[in-house]
Design an enzyme around this catalytic site. Structure first.
Site, PDB file in Angstrom:
ATOM      1  N   ASP A 175       0.913  -1.356   0.037  1.00 28.31           N
ATOM      2  CA  ASP A 175      -0.132  -0.054   0.086  1.00 28.31           C
ATOM      3  C   ASP A 175       0.756   1.260   0.117  1.00 28.31           C
ATOM      4  O   ASP A 175       2.210   1.214   0.195  1.00 28.31           O
ATOM      5  CB  ASP A 175      -0.928   0.072   1.371  1.00 28.31           C
ATOM      6  N   TYR A 197       6.148  -8.893   8.040  1.00 24.76           N
ATOM      7  CA  TYR A 197       6.097  -7.232   8.401  1.00 24.76           C
ATOM      8  C   TYR A 197       6.481  -6.923   9.900  1.00 24.76           C
ATOM      9  O   TYR A 197       6.070  -7.934  10.606  1.00 24.76           O
ATOM     10  CB  TYR A 197       4.565  -7.189   8.002  1.00 24.76           C
ATOM     11  N   ASP A 240      -6.582   1.809   7.645  1.00 25.66           N
ATOM     12  CA  ASP A 240      -5.314   2.614   7.664  1.00 25.66           C
ATOM     13  C   ASP A 240      -5.457   4.020   7.994  1.00 25.66           C
ATOM     14  O   ASP A 240      -6.663   4.618   7.977  1.00 25.66           O
ATOM     15  CB  ASP A 240      -4.229   2.231   6.958  1.00 25.66           C
ATOM     16  N   ARG A 293      -3.882  -4.777   7.156  1.00 27.89           N
ATOM     17  CA  ARG A 293      -5.061  -3.848   7.556  1.00 27.89           C
ATOM     18  C   ARG A 293      -6.111  -4.434   8.074  1.00 27.89           C
ATOM     19  O   ARG A 293      -6.871  -4.043   9.073  1.00 27.89           O
ATOM     20  CB  ARG A 293      -5.202  -2.838   6.464  1.00 27.89           C
TER      21      ARG A 293
END
Length: 232
Positions: free
Chosen positions: A51, A79, A93, A185
């Site tokens: 993203d 991540y 987000d 997310r």
């Protein structure tokens, strides 16, 4: 032209900067290589979208190596990130404004650690409406930005590990290893709901894909400088 290393096929590891889309990175790298070598065309693709508000490892494949993109896409991803409890956003987000607030004072560190158990292993997850998934040839985030919502079915994903690395309420830092198709997310959003509150992602960095690490990646600026000196 067939002897050009990028036409023959290369794997390029880029540390994607904040506020860049993955497609913008691909376009920038393609343009830089074509300019450097005077190429009229060149295949370049990426192995897994990040993203705009995420940073970190982006695998790019050029030329003949674009045939390997699906292989890289299917590999485990790692991540690190942060989420904020007590509020949700439509995009899950910081791309969109807060649309609802919730109490979070009842949440303890013990509850946070215990809640990770229900998000570890094989689970079902619904992708966010702000995603790169296509419907009728159009990206869902484009439809969402036009105010059009689309109900998405849940998908089976696997989360190998979900570790809490820091708690400074209402913010929580975490590290995740997961399968292809996992939306961090959505994980943040669902995690807030599991704590009888709300949550949204405030920071995300991809640090690994399979055996590739972000520590091996270079910035766009370094790639451009190295390319100009024929060091890449």
């Amino acid at each position: 032209m067939s002897e050009n290393p990028y036409v023959k096929g290369q794997v390029i590891l880029i540390d994607k900067p904040l506020n860049w889309t993955s497609f913008q990175v691909v376009n920038k790298v393609r343009w830089l290589i074509r300019k450097q070598y005077g190429l009229k065309k060149l295949k370049v693709g990426h192995a897994g979208t990040l993203d705009p508000l995420a940073t970190g490892l982006l695998i790019l494949c050029t030329g003949a190596m674009t045939k390997s993109i699906e292989t890289y896409q299917g590999q485990e991803k790692s991540y690190t990130g942060r989420l904020k409890l007590g509020a949700t956003t439509p995009s899950y987000d910081l791309e969109t404004e807060v649309d609802a607030t919730f109490k979070h004072e009842h949440i303890t560190a013990e509850m946070i650690h215990e809640a990770t158990d229900q998000f570890t292993g094989s689970i079902l997850q619904k992708p966010p409406i702000f995603s790169a998934i296509k419907k009728d040839g159009k990206r869902l985030y484009s439809l969402a930005r036009e105010g059009k919502t689309t109900e998405l079915p849940e998908r089976a994903i696997t989360i190998q590990s979900f570790d809490i690395t820091d708690i400074a309420l209402p913010e929580v830092a975490f590290a995740v290893r997961c399968s292809k198709g996992t939306y961090i997310r959505s994980l943040a959003h669902d995690f807030g709901a599991a704590l009888s509150s709300g949550a949204h992602l405030t920071e995300l960095r991809r640090i690994g894909i399979g055996d590739f690490s972000v520590e091996e990646a270079v910035s766009l600026e370094i790639f451009e400088a190295s390319l100009a000196s024929n060091a890449v």
